[in-house]
Design a protein around this motif. Structure first.
Motif, PDB file in Angstrom:
ATOM      1  N   TYR A 270     -14.815  32.798  14.389  1.00  0.00           N
ATOM      2  CA  TYR A 270     -14.908  34.216  14.090  1.00  0.00           C
ATOM      3  C   TYR A 270     -15.267  34.388  12.614  1.00  0.00           C
ATOM      4  O   TYR A 270     -14.762  33.686  11.752  1.00  0.00           O
ATOM      5  CB  TYR A 270     -13.582  34.920  14.389  1.00  0.00           C
ATOM      6  CG  TYR A 270     -13.350  35.191  15.857  1.00  0.00           C
ATOM      7  CD1 TYR A 270     -13.322  34.140  16.763  1.00  0.00           C
ATOM      8  CD2 TYR A 270     -13.152  36.485  16.328  1.00  0.00           C
ATOM      9  CE1 TYR A 270     -13.105  34.368  18.112  1.00  0.00           C
ATOM     10  CE2 TYR A 270     -12.934  36.722  17.683  1.00  0.00           C
ATOM     11  CZ  TYR A 270     -12.916  35.660  18.570  1.00  0.00           C
ATOM     12  OH  TYR A 270     -12.708  35.879  19.902  1.00  0.00           O
ATOM     13  N   THR A 271     -16.159  35.350  12.350  1.00  0.00           N
ATOM     14  CA  THR A 271     -16.587  35.617  10.975  1.00  0.00           C
ATOM     15  C   THR A 271     -15.838  36.783  10.345  1.00  0.00           C
ATOM     16  O   THR A 271     -15.910  36.964   9.129  1.00  0.00           O
ATOM     17  CB  THR A 271     -18.095  35.912  10.942  1.00  0.00           C
ATOM     18  OG1 THR A 271     -18.381  37.031  11.808  1.00  0.00           O
ATOM     19  CG2 THR A 271     -18.891  34.698  11.403  1.00  0.00           C
ATOM     20  N   SER A 272     -15.162  37.582  11.139  1.00  0.00           N
ATOM     21  CA  SER A 272     -14.435  38.718  10.593  1.00  0.00           C
ATOM     22  C   SER A 272     -13.169  38.246   9.892  1.00  0.00           C
ATOM     23  O   SER A 272     -12.724  37.108  10.056  1.00  0.00           O
ATOM     24  CB  SER A 272     -14.056  39.692  11.722  1.00  0.00           C
ATOM     25  OG  SER A 272     -13.243  39.026  12.687  1.00  0.00           O
ATOM     26  N   SER A 273     -12.610  39.137   9.107  1.00  0.00           N
ATOM     27  CA  SER A 273     -11.394  38.808   8.368  1.00  0.00           C
ATOM     28  C   SER A 273     -10.190  38.781   9.303  1.00  0.00           C
ATOM     29  O   SER A 273     -10.185  39.391  10.381  1.00  0.00           O
ATOM     30  CB  SER A 273     -11.162  39.823   7.250  1.00  0.00           C
ATOM     31  OG  SER A 273     -12.263  39.830   6.362  1.00  0.00           O
TER      32      SER A 273
ATOM     33  N   THR B 133      -6.753  39.970  10.397  1.00  0.00           N
ATOM     34  CA  THR B 133      -6.022  41.220  10.252  1.00  0.00           C
ATOM     35  C   THR B 133      -4.650  41.087  10.889  1.00  0.00           C
ATOM     36  O   THR B 133      -4.362  40.139  11.626  1.00  0.00           O
ATOM     37  CB  THR B 133      -6.782  42.380  10.903  1.00  0.00           C
ATOM     38  OG1 THR B 133      -6.938  42.106  12.314  1.00  0.00           O
ATOM     39  CG2 THR B 133      -8.165  42.541  10.273  1.00  0.00           C
TER      40      THR B 133
ATOM     41  N   GLU C   9      -4.840  41.156  14.717  1.00  0.00           N
ATOM     42  CA  GLU C   9      -5.204  39.872  15.318  1.00  0.00           C
ATOM     43  C   GLU C   9      -4.001  38.940  15.405  1.00  0.00           C
ATOM     44  O   GLU C   9      -3.763  38.302  16.438  1.00  0.00           O
ATOM     45  CB  GLU C   9      -6.312  39.228  14.499  1.00  0.00           C
ATOM     46  CG  GLU C   9      -6.712  37.830  14.988  1.00  0.00           C
ATOM     47  CD  GLU C   9      -7.686  37.154  14.055  1.00  0.00           C
ATOM     48  OE1 GLU C   9      -7.700  35.896  14.019  1.00  0.00           O
ATOM     49  OE2 GLU C   9      -8.425  37.869  13.355  1.00  0.00           O
TER      50      GLU C   9
ATOM     51  N   ASP D 276     -11.027  40.928   1.984  1.00  0.00           N
ATOM     52  CA  ASP D 276     -12.417  41.340   2.107  1.00  0.00           C
ATOM     53  C   ASP D 276     -12.659  42.598   1.277  1.00  0.00           C
ATOM     54  O   ASP D 276     -11.738  43.175   0.698  1.00  0.00           O
ATOM     55  CB  ASP D 276     -12.782  41.566   3.573  1.00  0.00           C
ATOM     56  CG  ASP D 276     -11.864  42.569   4.255  1.00  0.00           C
ATOM     57  OD1 ASP D 276     -11.024  43.180   3.554  1.00  0.00           O
ATOM     58  OD2 ASP D 276     -11.952  42.728   5.485  1.00  0.00           O
TER      59      ASP D 276
ATOM     60  N   GLY E 185      -7.316  43.347   5.460  1.00  0.00           N
ATOM     61  CA  GLY E 185      -7.920  42.166   6.076  1.00  0.00           C
ATOM     62  C   GLY E 185      -8.114  41.069   5.051  1.00  0.00           C
ATOM     63  O   GLY E 185      -8.629  41.321   3.969  1.00  0.00           O
TER      64      GLY E 185
ATOM     65  N   ARG F  29     -11.184  34.951   6.319  1.00  0.00           N
ATOM     66  CA  ARG F  29     -10.708  33.840   7.135  1.00  0.00           C
ATOM     67  C   ARG F  29     -10.756  32.505   6.396  1.00  0.00           C
ATOM     68  O   ARG F  29      -9.936  31.618   6.614  1.00  0.00           O
ATOM     69  CB  ARG F  29     -11.548  33.780   8.415  1.00  0.00           C
ATOM     70  CG  ARG F  29     -10.955  32.934   9.521  1.00  0.00           C
ATOM     71  CD  ARG F  29     -11.723  33.114  10.818  1.00  0.00           C
ATOM     72  NE  ARG F  29     -11.729  34.507  11.233  1.00  0.00           N
ATOM     73  CZ  ARG F  29     -10.765  35.030  11.989  1.00  0.00           C
ATOM     74  NH1 ARG F  29      -9.758  34.296  12.377  1.00  0.00           N
ATOM     75  NH2 ARG F  29     -10.817  36.285  12.332  1.00  0.00           N
TER      76      ARG F  29
END
Length: 726
Positions: A544-547, A549, A552, A584, A720, A723
């Motif tokens: 996964y590229t998103s931060s 949170t 999650e 982020d 966030g 990662r």
């Protein structure tokens, strides 16, 4: 007295250079007396003769011929015993009556006692014919009766001989060898008298391969038995290389430190067993790479086996060495005569005790070598464990970074080093003992490299070969190679240090240790999962590229958090430790807005750290203020829109008048058509400019915003963390 005489002498008569009853100075009554029956032709010196001696039965300084009995030589032995057994403490003739006791008038001033006599042993090689033309021609030399001995008669054996490869088992000067392992050794006791006889009769000659001198010592205060051993190796050129070694055995069982050693050993075994069980359990449960776990399990098992064997071995120790020394002492004192069989029996007992002690010492050396290897592996594993923190992993990471460069460097430098060692052996080996062997030459070069040793004496080294070799060695090995080696290490260290410094999540060791303690305390309060569980979740979500949170983490099955607040506190904990750099951009903007809120609240008289309730109330008030402000702006915008529409309608109604105005101006005012167009165009541009300015002024009013945007405080907003930093 000290010298007895034959018939005619009484017990109180002293016979020296002048003898009684027909004895002359040439008859030879010296340090050892003779009984009746000796004649003027009988020579009695270092050994006594019995009554059966005749004029033909000569008793010399060593051994007897046929006919002697009481002096320690059996009938018809035919072998000259150069090693007089009497030197072991047995004198000639009947022993004197011992006293009641011996009074000690001086205390013993020695810390260690020597047990028995020293023993000297040698191994010999079989003689073989030399494959040399010169040797064959030399051995075939003719004799000349006109010369003095030994050149006046032929020889019954070869003058020159060579050494074979096999060890000899034949008798040497009347003594048979004893097997020490797989090598036969010829052994005799050593004293000053025997040493002189060994030199006189060349007991050590060109066939001698290995010689060792051994002596037993006992240290009273330490209850330890030692073997002092000198070893000499002789090569084919007659050159000897020596080595001295002291091997000590101390009995642990029954000593003052036995209980302490047992306690430490049992504690060590329990720790090893615990770690071994934990490693096996972890290896069974692990789903990833198990090579490291299996390696640690093998190391722990090896340590456990070694510790168990050492404990059992020390517990069942039967004290063979010390009891063997006591037996050897009693064996020395139980000798009744100086016969060959008796002395050889004592030598055999001595050799057996020596073999037992050396076997035990060899076993101890083996145990020490195994322990050394295990400790070395543990040390390397500890260095590998140090990589748990980047700040203390500099050594291991530096070596790993420089591995390939060091490999290629050592490949070339080893070749250069061996070349210099061989060149020194070839050039100086015949004159300098430091370079006499290739192995010694390599050791000398290593000493020069490590300790700066100078292998040449003061009066040597002035030759041009010495100077050239030393200059090249110092320049290439010490200056060039060593500096290249240091450059590789320093470059790798700087690279590792720079990469460590650039990592914003890296702190010092003590700060991280305190953070670990704080993390565990907060985990008990908020119900956080373990670090291993969080790591397992991150490994599953690594694509996964998103931060990361709080939502999650709260929904994670691998790392279950009890609620959203707990997961948000988990992220806030690491943001507080590492700073906002791990967040982020959106989260950093939100954090900046929160800082603005704190500043405003501080200006309004609120404390430095407002509570969440105060912040929430402040945000609600800001939202209400923004809503009222936007409603007012909307009403003004509606009014401006209506006014603009009215003006547009008026302009449209006037759009039909230009043609009439132009006709009226031409007819009434007498203007030309071009003049009327320019006048009308100038008036329209001014009107458009005025309208544009008004429009821009209205647009500017529509674009005004509050200092706190509503998007920063909207519902559903959360922090966030990038990662990569998690």
């Amino acid at each position: 007295a000290s010298a007895g005489c034959s018939s005619g002498c009484t017990s109180g008569t002293s016979c020296s250079s002048a003898n009684s009853s027909g004895w002359s100075p040439a008859a030879g009554c010296a340090s050892a007396g003779c009984s009746s029956g000796c004649t003027s032709a009988t020579s009695c010196s270092g050994a006594s003769c019995s009554s059966s001696c005749t004029s033909a039965a000569g008793c010399s300084a060593a051994g007897c011929s046929s006919g002697c009995s009481a002096a320690g030589c059996s009938g018809g032995c035919g072998v000259v015993d150069i090693f007089n057994p009497c030197s072991a403490g047995i004198g000639s003739g009947p022993p004197p009556t011992p006293p009641k006791f011996y009074a000690r008038y001086k205390p013993f001033s020695m810390m260690a006692a020597v047990v028995g006599f020293p023993m000297i042993c040698q191994s010999r090689l079989v003689p073989v014919e030399c494959s040399s033309t010169f040797v064959n021609d030399y051995n075939a030399q003719s004799s000349n009766p006109a010369y003095l001995p030994p050149l006046n008669a032929p020889k019954n054996s070869s003058v020159l001989r060579c050494r074979g490869q096999e060890h000899s088992t034949a008798q040497h000067l009347g003594y048979s060898p004893r097997l020490g392992g797989s090598v036969p050794y010829y052994c005799v006791f050593l004293s000053s008298d025997i040493l002189l006889k060994a030199k006189e009769f060349e007991w050590i000659d060109d066939l001698t391969d290995h010689v060792f001198v051994a002596s037993f010592m006992y240290t009273v205060n330490e209850d330890a038995a030692s073997v002092v051993r000198l070893d000499f190796e002789m090569d084919g050129s007659g050159s000897f290389s020596s080595e001295a070694k002291v091997s000590t055995y101390s009995r642990l069982k029954g000593s003052d430190r036995w209980e302490l050693w047992c306690g430490l050993q049992i504690t060590f075994l329990l720790l090893v067993l615990t770690r071994f069980s934990w490693l096996l359990l972890t290896c069974v449960r692990s789903e990833g790479d198990r090579k490291t776990l299996l390696g640690d399990a093998v190391l722990a098992g090896s340590l456990g086996c070694y510790g168990t064997y050492a404990l059992v071995r020390q517990s069942i120790d039967d004290n063979k060495i010390l009891s063997g020394l006591v037996f050897l002492t009693q064996r020395f004192l139980s000798v009744t005569n100086a016969g060959r069989s008796e002395i050889e029996s004592v030598i055999n007992s001595y050799f057996e005790t020596l073999e037992i002690i050396m076997g035990n010492v060899q076993e101890e050396e083996t145990m020490k070598a195994i322990a050394y290897v295990l400790v070395l592996f543990c040390f390397l594993r500890v260095i590998d464990f140090l990589e748990v923190h980047p700040r203390i992993a500099l050594i291991s990471r530096t070596v790993k970074t420089a591995t390939f460069d060091l490999f290629h460097f050592l490949l070339i430098s080893s070749f250069v080093f061996v070349t210099f060692a061989w060149l020194g052996y070839w050039t100086f080996g015949a004159d300098n003992h430091h370079f006499s062997t290739f192995q010694g030459s390599m050791q000398t070069c290593l000493d020069m490299l490590s300790f700066g040793a100078w292998p040449f004496e003061e009066d040597v080294g002035a030759g041009w070969l010495d100077k050239v070799w030393c200059f090249c060695y110092v320049f290439i090995i010490l200056f060039v190679s060593m500096n290249i080696f240091l450059a590789i290490i320093v470059e790798s260290y700087l690279s590792v240090k720079e990469s460590t410094t650039q990592r914003i999540e890296v702190r010092n060791l003590f700060f991280d240790l305190a953070s670990l303690l704080g993390r565990e305390m907060l985990a008990l309060r908020y119900g956080w999962p373990s670090t291993a569980q969080v790591l397992q979740h991150l490994e599953k979500m690594q694509l996964y590229t998103s931060s990361v949170t709080a939502s999650e983490l709260c929904k994670s099955k691998a790392a279950p958090f009890p609620n959203l607040q707990s997961s948000q506190c988990y992220l806030d904990f690491y943001v507080h430790l590492l700073g906002t750099h791990v967040m982020d951009q959106k989260s950093r903007d939100r954090a900046t807005d929160l800082e603005h809120i704190k500043v405003i609240l501080k200006l309004l008289g609120e404390p430095d750290e407002p509570s969440p309730a105060v912040v929430s109330h402040f945000l609600e008030a800001v939202l209400r203020l923004q809503s009222a402000f936007r409603a007012r702006l909307a009403r003004k915008a509606v009014k401006r829109k209506l006014a603009q529409k009215q003006r547009q309608a008026a302009v449209k109604s006037e759009a039909d008048q230009p043609a009439q105005v132009k006709t009226w101006a031409i007819d009434k005012l007498g203007l030309r058509s071009e003049q009327v167009d320019l006048i009308m165009a100038a008036g329209h541009a001014a009107a458009m400019q005025e309208l544009s300015e008004k429009a821009l002024q209205g647009s500017g009013l529509m674009q005004k915003k509050a200092c706190l945007p509503a998007s920063a405080f909207g519902a559903g907003q959360e922090s966030g963390v990038m990662r990569i930093y998690m």
